[in-house]
Design a protein around this motif. Structure first.
Motif: not given
Ligand SMILES: [Zn+2]
Length: 136
Positions: A48, A85, A126, A130
């Motif tokens: 991310m 998210c 979660h 990813h």
């Molecule tokens: Zn996320």
């Protein structure tokens, strides 16, 4: 350092590679970026912030947790829920497990094995998704 959040789905759909001790610097950036987004976000995976390595951080109530190369080795009790998210807009339906057992390396690269349940287990699932290139 606080990093910008990646929203490029093609990048986020890639499976992350195992992290090594050379990737330790990513942990600090992840913790800084998590803290900067704490109003909207309880966990974060390295991809991310643009680093394709298996590292996650998340808030476990009283402290931030770091997991390097986490894998879920046991899971039980599915339920349907909804999640948001930081990399995506809106809320989406997903299926999670109530109880999980995770094997990971801590920040010192020592192997750990730990059981989690409830909300913390949901956040971990979660974030590990990813790492596997799976978005809700
Ligand atoms: Zn996320």
């Amino acid at each position: 350092m606080i990093k910008p959040i990646i929203k490029d789905v093609l990048f986020l759909n890639q499976k992350s590679e195992p992290a090594t001790e050379n990737d330790k610097y990513v942990v600090e950036d992840l913790l800084d970026t998590l803290k900067a987004n704490k109003e909207r976000c309880v966990g974060m995976a390295a991809n991310m912030i643009g680093v394709n390595k298996r590292i996650i951080v998340f808030n476990a109530g009283f402290m931030d947790m770091i997991m390097i190369n986490p894998i879920i080795i046991k899971k039980s009790g599915t339920y349907e829920t909804e999640e948001g998210c930081l990399s995506l807009s809106g809320i989406r339906k997903t299926t999670r497990y109530h109880n999980i057992e995770v094997e990971f390396l801590d920040v010192n690269f020592k192997k750990q094995r730990q059981k989690y349940f409830g909300e913390v287990a949901q956040i971990i699932q979660h974030e590990i998704d990813h790492c596997d290139g799976i978005l809700i």
